[in-house]
Design an enzyme around this catalytic site. Structure first.
Site, PDB file in Angstrom:
ATOM      1  N   GLU A  27       2.501   0.867  12.052  1.00  0.00           N
ATOM      2  CA  GLU A  27       3.221   1.902  11.310  1.00  0.00           C
ATOM      3  C   GLU A  27       3.771   2.931  12.293  1.00  0.00           C
ATOM      4  OE1 GLU A  27       0.899   4.115   8.411  1.00  0.00           O
ATOM      5  OE2 GLU A  27       2.737   4.860   7.484  1.00  0.00           O
ATOM      6  N   ASN A 177       4.621   0.744  -1.207  1.00  0.00           N
ATOM      7  CA  ASN A 177       3.318   0.934  -0.562  1.00  0.00           C
ATOM      8  C   ASN A 177       2.599   2.089  -1.232  1.00  0.00           C
ATOM      9  OD1 ASN A 177       1.289   0.855   1.782  1.00  0.00           O
ATOM     10  ND2 ASN A 177       2.015   2.968   1.846  1.00  0.00           N
ATOM     11  N   GLU A 178       1.361   1.893  -1.588  1.00  0.00           N
ATOM     12  CA  GLU A 178       0.524   2.947  -2.192  1.00  0.00           C
ATOM     13  C   GLU A 178       1.349   3.760  -3.195  1.00  0.00           C
ATOM     14  OE1 GLU A 178      -1.980   5.073   0.608  1.00  0.00           O
ATOM     15  OE2 GLU A 178      -3.092   3.228   1.020  1.00  0.00           O
ATOM     16  N   TYR A 243     -10.498   1.197   3.360  1.00  0.00           N
ATOM     17  CA  TYR A 243     -10.935   1.867   4.585  1.00  0.00           C
ATOM     18  C   TYR A 243     -12.411   2.206   4.446  1.00  0.00           C
ATOM     19  CZ  TYR A 243      -6.066   2.336   6.044  1.00  0.00           C
ATOM     20  OH  TYR A 243      -4.773   2.063   6.448  1.00  0.00           O
ATOM     21  N   GLU A 299      -4.178  -3.297   4.304  1.00  0.00           N
ATOM     22  CA  GLU A 299      -4.683  -2.251   5.202  1.00  0.00           C
ATOM     23  C   GLU A 299      -6.202  -2.278   5.086  1.00  0.00           C
ATOM     24  OE1 GLU A 299      -2.909   1.703   4.824  1.00  0.00           O
ATOM     25  OE2 GLU A 299      -0.967   0.795   4.366  1.00  0.00           O
ATOM     26  N   GLN A 355      -4.867   0.251  12.579  1.00  0.00           N
ATOM     27  CA  GLN A 355      -3.543  -0.211  12.898  1.00  0.00           C
ATOM     28  C   GLN A 355      -3.567  -0.853  14.279  1.00  0.00           C
ATOM     29  OE1 GLN A 355      -0.512   2.754  12.196  1.00  0.00           O
ATOM     30  NE2 GLN A 355      -1.169   3.096  10.080  1.00  0.00           N
TER      31      GLN A 355
HETATM   32  O1  AHR Z   1      -2.884   3.641   7.726  1.00  0.00           O
HETATM   33  C1  AHR Z   1      -2.644   4.996   7.449  1.00  0.00           C
HETATM   34  C2  AHR Z   1      -2.174   5.234   6.026  1.00  0.00           C
HETATM   35  O2  AHR Z   1      -3.200   4.877   5.151  1.00  0.00           O
HETATM   36  C3  AHR Z   1      -1.004   4.428   5.552  1.00  0.00           C
HETATM   37  O3  AHR Z   1       0.214   4.990   5.903  1.00  0.00           O
HETATM   38  C4  AHR Z   1      -1.166   4.452   4.061  1.00  0.00           C
HETATM   39  O4  AHR Z   1      -0.630   3.309   3.436  1.00  0.00           O
HETATM   40  C5  AHR Z   1      -2.667   4.587   3.875  1.00  0.00           C
HETATM   41  O5  AHR Z   1      -2.973   5.612   3.020  1.00  0.00           O
END
Ligand code: AHR
Length: 496
Positions: A27, A177-178, A243, A299, A355
């Site tokens: 990103e 995305n999101e 995450y 992600e 990332q």
């Molecule tokens: O990876 C960082 C961010 O996390 C990304 O831009 C987003 O899609 C997510 O919230």
């Protein structure tokens, strides 16, 4: 120390581990793309480059490997307009790039053609995240046409004039995305209706495009799939993000936080299973009976408190860089998650570690003209034999326990090259003796192990080899092969 027995069933594979499951994510956030993949202008003449990318970084990535690469966001995609990044570099405008609260001047020197060149160099399949939030249906359709049309249309001719005579053939397209958050703060039904408009038109342009619907929590996923009504055929993959944020500080973590982070990584598998149940339910209700929808975990990884201003223990270093220390613990968490990814290889169709350079759970870090590999890099490289191989069922018997389960866990796969077994010893203090049973070895047996002085060990610009791969002895014993794993370690044994 009693032996742990791991029995590998080489006869009845679970399924194929799609190389897409070993995907990555680049990103335009912090120093990931600019300074990480491409050198900062201040480094001109100091680092070698290939087509504008840092040779040291991309050669390391090529060896990792990177079978799939998602770009340009993340949240960055919600503001990205692809036309800014094509044509002669000197004619490209500087635009306002935004993601996760950061604003940057993007000179757009990394655009579509450069990204495709990178994918080609790495051997990666490209995965483009389209802008549904501030873009239009026509803009996304045009990007698809520009990339994929073999015809002599205005956009096809423009791609050729920009140096790409052949279509890029991009299969994977994220339609937003999101979108529950940075991607427009939609409610799931409204987003689903938007998605239908985008997906319908994109399919007209290229019916072979694989389209990814934005998912989120279980609740959102139920609703967004319901919002698709009888149009679930427009969805090839449902995107989810995970995450791990409950592991305490990046390096000064307690034993409980160490085991907690590994358990959180394990739990990713449950999220995949829950998502699958929701998808099956939606497909059943629609009664289409002919399609499956894959799960795109596009992600995933560790997001430590030092790199965020939200969530448990948030304690971001300022100014925010989204950079964090990548310890051996993070590498072990990666291995834990990959065990689950292999077990769920029939439903998990792709995954992207977040990332790829410098930002969050990065395998590669840079500092000026220097570069180093994090423990996670080594773990991913150890898993190379599993990429595209057939996942095999394993059972684990005996041995030590940790507060969250068995100290020893494993995953195995079979390919034309033989059988590969990756074994973790999660115990913080004790060695683990492991007997691998059920394998008939060919001409060679080779093993490598990754560990460090302690679970918080990191590599750095000055100590890039503090956590590195080492050869591991494999003894032939009655009923199998025996290895002894140090505490907090992971090993891959290859039976050729
Ligand atoms: O990876 C960082 C961010 O996390 C990304 O831009 C987003 O899609 C997510 O919230």
């Amino acid at each position: 120390m009693s032996d742990t027995k791991i029995t590998i069933d080489t006869e009845y594979p679970i399924g194929r581990i799609n190389p897409r499951v070993y995907g990555h994510f680049a990103e335009h956030l912090g120093r990931c793309c600019y300074d990480g993949l491409r050198p900062d202008p201040s480094l001109e003449g100091k680092v070698a480059t290939k087509n504008g990318f840092r040779t040291d970084v991309i050669d390391a990535l090529r060896a990792m490997p990177v079978p799939l690469l998602r770009w340009p966001g993340g949240c960055y995609a919600d503001h990205y307009h692809w036309r800014d990044g094509i044509g002669p570099a000197e004619q490209r405008n500087v635009t306002l790039g935004m993601s996760c609260g950061l604003k940057v001047e993007d000179d757009n020197s990394l655009g579509t053609h450069e990204f495709m060149w990178l994918c080609n160099y790495l051997g990666a399949e490209p995965y483009l995240a389209g802008n549904l939030s501030s873009g239009t249906v026509q803009e996304m359709c045009d990007w698809l046409e520009y990339c994929n049309t073999p015809l002599n249309t205005r956009l096809g001719a423009e791609r050729r004039a920009n140096g790409a005579p052949e279509p890029f053939g991009v299969k994977l397209w994220g339609v937003g995305n999101e979108n529950w958050g940075c991607g427009g703060n939609f409610d799931p039904i409204t987003y689903a209706h938007e998605y239908r408009r985008y997906a319908t038109n994109m399919r007209h342009v290229d019916e072979s495009a694989e389209l990814v619907l934005c998912g989120h929590t279980n609740e959102w996923n139920v609703d967004v799939l319901a919002g698709m009504g009888n149009q679930l055929g427009l969805v090839d993959h449902l995107s989810i993000h995970r995450y791990w944020i409950h592991g305490g500080p990046e390096t000064a973590f307690s034993p409980d936080e160490y085991y907690g982070l590994l358990a959180e990584a394990d739990d990713t598998e449950n999220f995949i299973l829950q998502t699958d149940e929701i998808i099956r339910d939606a497909l059943g209700k629609q009664n289409s009976g002919k399609r499956t929808i894959g799960i795109a975990l596009d992600e995933w990884g560790v997001w430590h408190p030092e790199a965020r201003e939200w969530g448990p223990g948030a304690n971001s270093r300022l100014p925010q860089t989204y950079e964090q220390a990548g310890t051996l613990r993070d590498a072990l968490a990666t291995a834990a998650a990959l065990e689950g990814f292999h077990r769920q290889c029939n439903i998990l169709t792709l995954a992207n570690l977040a990332q790829i350079v410098n930002v969050l759970h990065a395998p590669v870090m840079t500092d000026g003209d220097r570069m180093w590999l994090t423990p996670t890099y080594h773990v991913l490289q150890m898993h190379k034999p599993h990429v595209g191989a057939k996942a095999l069922p394993v059972t684990v018997d005996g041995g030590e326990s940790t507060p969250t389960g068995s100290a020893v866990t494993a995953t195995a796969s079979r390919s034309g090259q033989g059988v590969a077994v990756t074994v973790m010893n999660r115990h913080l203090a004790q060695e683990a003796a492991v007997v691998l049973a059920g394998i008939v070895a060919g001409a060679h047996v080779k093993a490598t192990v990754l560990t460090g002085e302690n679970a918080a060990a990191v590599n750095s610009v000055d100590a890039p080899e503090a956590v590195a791969l080492h050869a591991l002895d494999v003894a032939t014993v009655a009923g199998g092969y025996r290895i002894v794993l140090p505490p907090h370690s992971v090993a891959t044994v290859i039976f050729g």
